[in-house]
Design an enzyme around this catalytic site. Structure first.
Site, short mmCIF file in Angstrom:
data_model
loop_
_atom_site.label_atom_id
_atom_site.label_comp_id
_atom_site.label_asym_id
_atom_site.label_seq_id
_atom_site.Cartn_x
_atom_site.Cartn_y
_atom_site.Cartn_z
N HIS A 1 -3.62 -5.02 -0.03
CA HIS A 1 -3.13 -5.58 1.24
C HIS A 1 -3.20 -7.10 1.20
O HIS A 1 -4.21 -7.69 1.58
CB HIS A 1 -3.97 -5.06 2.41
CG HIS A 1 -3.74 -3.63 2.75
ND1 HIS A 1 -2.95 -3.23 3.81
CD2 HIS A 1 -4.20 -2.50 2.17
CE1 HIS A 1 -2.93 -1.91 3.86
NE2 HIS A 1 -3.68 -1.43 2.88
N CYS B 1 0.83 -1.19 0.00
CA CYS B 1 0.00 0.00 0.00
C CYS B 1 0.88 1.27 0.00
O CYS B 1 1.51 1.56 -1.00
CB CYS B 1 -0.99 -0.02 1.16
SG CYS B 1 -2.37 1.13 0.95
N GLU C 1 -1.95 -9.22 3.11
CA GLU C 1 -2.01 -9.83 4.45
C GLU C 1 -3.44 -10.17 4.86
O GLU C 1 -3.65 -11.06 5.71
CB GLU C 1 -1.36 -8.91 5.49
CG GLU C 1 -2.10 -7.61 5.79
CD GLU C 1 -1.72 -6.46 4.90
OE1 GLU C 1 -1.96 -5.29 5.29
OE2 GLU C 1 -1.20 -6.71 3.79
#
Length: 535
Positions: A509, A383, A511
């Site tokens: 993102h 990001c 994750e």
């Protein structure tokens, strides 16, 4: 298909005991028995969602597939259950009151006085049941944030009390509490637990199962004493002992037959004990990894334990799948500069540049990225980390002096990162970013394509600024390729420098989509590249 059962997980004595981990572990055990399970979190704060909360207040902000900014515990739920969450999985007091006030303004209550009971509690109960009725789950586990006795939590506990009466055996209460060890007396003390349960009972809720949080194993007499004083059967008192990793908690609870106890109380057949084969194989790889992989995470919130929780867990999981122990070094981006960057990064096998907002610590990220690029250290920018990669490359490779993001410098001469067009007239910050899951098309023959093994991917976003496509051709000619784009908007999602071992920035993102059973391929690929330069 069984009638939906509702499990409530409450906490007492102190916060941060691990209600989220216990909820996720219990969900995993039930899921392993082929039940369809989901978990939701009720947070008692008045913010409508945690999207505008500073990480110092509440750790990381997790984003669901449908673009809801949620509590970080939803990350644990997804990593354990491998099931995506939505806005229905995280409700705050702010959301509850907002819904009730909107109904009152519309006249839905027909002129009645709107009160906590029944209107607020009815709205809470409606949200509890929503997942069970709409999605047809067998079990809906609801974690109540905070601790019993908090004034903010009272409407939620009252709603649990009402549901216990309304649902009967289909409603089960699990209470997590703390048993401290008093060093001077060399004794564990159960009185805090007794008082916690007493408070819960005074509010009309009798726990069915007690989970005792403790550093070391408790003796049977202590467990029997707790059962006696708390009106809980002795077999329904289980322990949550400190373990080396949170991923061992499901197995610890399974050894104490917590899932069997719960099924019996719910009037369901127990059946054979699940093997949890994939889970055990994952832990076996973790426990047998012999080499380390050293990863630096550069960000401005590294002193906070939960600010980058999903990134840290994604790195851990991906390291395990590469048969490595993760040696994670947290480096504060405000404390890294040209004078100490080599000292801080020279031993690293890989570098992650963290996401975030704002100017603070941004120059340190540029310094770290310049070092990583010039020394060919595998690097991943997430990001804002990706945006920093673009800015640093523009300044030091393309010669665009003072290139910047308009977030950091509105009057920058080269706005290589700019505000998204639809964001330019927005002043209300709550839930106004590009949020949730979007499609990305990768270019074949790139490292990121190789990592994913496919061209079309879906990843979650949380940002307002984007790569400025006016500079796209210039970056391509200078060696930084734009290799992933949104097919509808042509927004650049992924950049890569193919001449380096692994120098990748992603606007999304990754994750948020990394779980124990399905680690995100991008993290696996990054760690694989770092392992190749393992010293």
């Amino acid at each position: 298909m069984v009638k939906t059962k509702y499990i409530f997980v409450t906490g007492g004595v102190v916060s941060s005991l691990g209600k989220g981990i216990v909820s996720a572990s219990l969900g995993k055990l039930l899921q392993a028995r082929d039940y369809k399970v989901t978990i939701q979190k009720f947070d008692p704060y008045i913010n409508v969602d945690p999207g505008t909360l500073n990480p110092y207040e509440h750790g990381e902000c997790f984003v669901t597939v449908d673009g809801h900014e949620a509590d970080l515990d939803l990350g644990h739920y997804e990593r354990f259950l491998n099931v995506p969450t939505t806005r229905a999985n995280n409700i705050t007091t702010g959301r509850i009151y907002q819904n009730v006030i909107e109904k009152e303004r519309r006249g839905d209550y027909l002129g009645k006085t709107v009160q906590v009971i029944p209107h607020i509690t009815d709205e809470i109960k409606r949200n509890v049941k929503l997942l069970g009725t709409k999605e047809k789950y067998d079990f809906v586990i609801t974690e109540i944030g905070g601790t019993v006795g908090d004034i903010e939590s009272l409407p939620f506990i009252e709603s649990v009390r009402q549901l216990k009466w309304e649902l009967g055996k289909d409603c089960i209460c699990v209470h997590l509490t703390y048993v401290p060890f008093i060093a001077a007396a060399k004794e564990y003390k159960t009185k805090p637990t007794q008082h916690s349960v007493k408070q819960l009972q005074e509010l009309g809720v009798q726990p069915d199962i007690l989970v005792l949080r403790t550093e070391h194993e408790l003796s049977p007499p202590i467990l029997h004493k707790v059962a006696l004083f708390c009106n809980v059967s002795k077999e329904a008192v289980v322990q949550s002992i400190d373990v080396p990793t949170i991923y061992e908690v499901p197995l610890m609870l399974q050894r104490q037959k917590m899932d069997e106890i719960l099924l019996e109380k719910a009037g369901l057949p127990v059946g054979p004990t699940p093997e949890l084969k994939q889970w055990k194989e994952f832990l076996h790889r973790k426990n047998n990894a012999e080499k380390d992989v050293k990863i630096a995470l550069v960000g401005k919130y590294v002193e906070l334990q939960d600010a980058y929780k999903s990134i840290e867990e994604s790195l851990l999981i991906s390291s395990i799948y590469n048969d490595r122990r993760l040696d994670l070094r947290l480096i504060h981006s405000e404390k890294i500069d040209e004078g100490n960057v080599e000292e801080q990064l020279k031993e690293m096998d890989g570098i992650v540049i963290a996401p975030g907002f704002g100017q603070r610590g941004i120059e340190g990220k540029f310094v770290a990225l310049k070092y990583a690029r010039e020394h060919n250290v595998p690097s991943l920018g997430i990001c804002l980390g990706m945006q920093c990669m673009v800015v640093e490359y523009a300044r030091h490779v393309m010669g665009l002096e003072n290139a910047n993001s308009t977030e950091m410098e509105p009057n920058a001469p080269y706005k290589v990162i700019d505000l998204m067009e639809e964001q330019k007239n927005i002043t209300n910050l709550g839930g106004t970013m590009r949020l949730g899951e979007y499609e990305c098309v990768l270019k074949k023959g790139t490292k990121v394509y190789e990592a994913y093994g496919k061209q079309h991917i879906q990843e979650r976003h949380r940002h307002r600024y984007e790569f400025n496509n006016e500079f796209k051709q210039s970056f391509e000619e200078a060696g930084m390729r734009c290799i992933g784009e949104n097919p509808e908007t042509s927004l650049v999602e992924v950049v890569e420098v193919p001449g380096l071992k692994w120098y990748v920035g992603v606007q999304y993102h990754p994750e948020y989509r990394s779980t124990v059973i399905s680690p995100n391929p991008l993290f696996v690929g990054f760690i694989k590249a770092a392992v190749k330069v393992d010293k």
